[in-house]
Scaffold this active site. Structure first.
Site, PDB file in Angstrom:
ATOM      1  N   ASN A  68      25.898  34.362   1.681  1.00  0.00           N
ATOM      2  CA  ASN A  68      25.832  35.129   0.432  1.00  0.00           C
ATOM      3  C   ASN A  68      24.389  35.092  -0.078  1.00  0.00           C
ATOM      4  OD1 ASN A  68      26.152  36.243  -2.082  1.00  0.00           O
ATOM      5  ND2 ASN A  68      27.362  34.555  -2.936  1.00  0.00           N
ATOM      6  N   PHE A  69      23.708  36.227   0.040  1.00  0.00           N
ATOM      7  CA  PHE A  69      22.297  36.284  -0.379  1.00  0.00           C
ATOM      8  C   PHE A  69      22.138  36.441  -1.898  1.00  0.00           C
ATOM      9  CE2 PHE A  69      20.059  37.925   3.764  1.00  0.00           C
ATOM     10  CZ  PHE A  69      20.438  36.761   4.404  1.00  0.00           C
ATOM     11  N   HIS A  73      33.585  36.137  -7.326  1.00  0.00           N
ATOM     12  CA  HIS A  73      32.586  35.061  -7.305  1.00  0.00           C
ATOM     13  C   HIS A  73      32.374  34.536  -8.731  1.00  0.00           C
ATOM     14  CE1 HIS A  73      28.933  32.779  -6.761  1.00  0.00           C
ATOM     15  NE2 HIS A  73      29.189  32.790  -5.465  1.00  0.00           N
ATOM     16  N   GLU A 100      35.470  27.660  -3.998  1.00  0.00           N
ATOM     17  CA  GLU A 100      34.101  27.292  -4.371  1.00  0.00           C
ATOM     18  C   GLU A 100      34.105  26.622  -5.753  1.00  0.00           C
ATOM     19  OE1 GLU A 100      30.903  29.805  -2.390  1.00  0.00           O
ATOM     20  OE2 GLU A 100      31.712  31.049  -3.978  1.00  0.00           O
ATOM     21  N   GLY A 126      25.119  25.879  -5.787  1.00  0.00           N
ATOM     22  CA  GLY A 126      23.678  25.831  -6.066  1.00  0.00           C
ATOM     23  C   GLY A 126      23.206  24.515  -6.663  1.00  0.00           C
ATOM     24  N   SER A 173      27.130  24.454  -2.003  1.00  0.00           N
ATOM     25  CA  SER A 173      26.132  23.527  -1.456  1.00  0.00           C
ATOM     26  C   SER A 173      26.389  23.135   0.001  1.00  0.00           C
ATOM     27  CB  SER A 173      26.008  22.289  -2.344  1.00  0.00           C
ATOM     28  OG  SER A 173      25.459  22.658  -3.595  1.00  0.00           O
TER      29      SER A 173
HETATM   30  P1  PGA Z   1      25.374  27.699  -2.586  1.00  0.00           P
HETATM   31  O1  PGA Z   1      26.168  29.011  -3.045  1.00  0.00           O
HETATM   32  O2  PGA Z   1      25.631  27.518  -1.109  1.00  0.00           O
HETATM   33  O3  PGA Z   1      23.950  28.000  -2.887  1.00  0.00           O
HETATM   34  O4  PGA Z   1      25.925  26.551  -3.361  1.00  0.00           O
HETATM   35  C1  PGA Z   1      27.445  29.318  -2.541  1.00  0.00           C
HETATM   36  C2  PGA Z   1      27.971  30.557  -3.216  1.00  0.00           C
HETATM   37  O5  PGA Z   1      27.751  30.738  -4.418  1.00  0.00           O
HETATM   38  O6  PGA Z   1      28.608  31.418  -2.582  1.00  0.00           O
END
Ligand code: PGA
Length: 236
Positions: A6-7, A88, A155, A161, A191
């Protein structure tokens, strides 16, 4: 297994194009058994390249129309895109997408036979109050969990993040809970990086990962794809 990158709103159109060319090159002589899907920002969408599919980070539930700033079905169909990410936490929290609006998108994608990646996840407060499983169940209410092209991405918001991840036991417990609600693919996100992808993918209830920050580096993402392939060999 399924590996998603996911960019978010990182990388320009050119940077994305170069990344995909390089990733394709790095994977050239490898027979990938997993599904690899990169979700670039809307302006950088393109057709499948080699073994890498392209997905859309979002959709407005319409073929086209007066929806300023949104992306619609006809626009993603131009690139033969199959996978669409919805729910998301960044869209739920920053853009205030409601559970009803997400359900609208879900039903629209079902109607058009798209592959849905539905993200769900709890906040730190909900986890600390011990209400995670009930909350996740509420995020799935009113959705057809038998839809054949559904993948659920668990998630935890506090892991996105942040560099923090739940313990492997917590991930396994949560994915298993979801697996009892649906027989569709369940993946983990939050993460995921080179240092932890192997142990996460090795969990028996984990069918893949959704990777944000760590996927932006093409070398790292290609390494992660190779690690997933090696786990497949052990499993099969
Ligand atoms: P991350 O993001 O790997 O930077 O924690 C995952 C996401 O939000 O899909």
């Amino acid at each position: 297994m399924i590996l998603l990158a996911n960019f978010k709103s990182y990388k320009t159109r050119n940077e994305t194009k170069n990344y995909l060319l390089e990733l394709n090159n790095l994977l050239k002589n490898i027979n990938i058994l997993d599904e690899i899907i990169v979700f670039p920002s809307a302006i950088a969408l393109q057709n499948t390249i080699g073994q890498i599919s392209i997905g859309s980070q979002n959709i407005y539930p319409a073929l086209n129309g007066p929806f300023t700033g949104e992306i619609t079905l006809q626009q993603i169909d131009e690139f033969n895109i199959e996978y669409v990410l919805i729910g998301h936490s960044e869209r739920r929290d920053i853009l205030n997408e409601s559970i009803d609006f997400i359900a609208k998108k879900f039903n629209f994608l079902v109607e058009h036979n798209k592959k849905i990646v539905l993200c769900i996840g709890e906040s730190r407060e909900i986890r600390e109050r011990g209400e995670t499983l009930a909350f996740l169940k509420s995020q799935l209410s009113n959705l057809d969990l038998n839809y054949k092209n559904l993948t659920i991405a668990y998630e935890p918001i506090w892991a996105i993040g942040s560099g923090l991840t739940p313990t492997l036991n917590q991930i396994e417990e949560t994915l298993q809970f979801l697996a009892d609600l649906t027989n569709k693919k369940i993946i983990y996100g939050g993460s995921v990086k080179l240092a932890n992808i192997k142990e996460i993918l090795s969990l028996s209830s984990c069918n893949g990962v959704l990777i944000g920050g760590a996927s932006l580096n093409v070398q790292d993402f290609s390494q992660m794809i190779k690690i997933a392939s090696s786990i497949n060999k052990i499993r099969s």
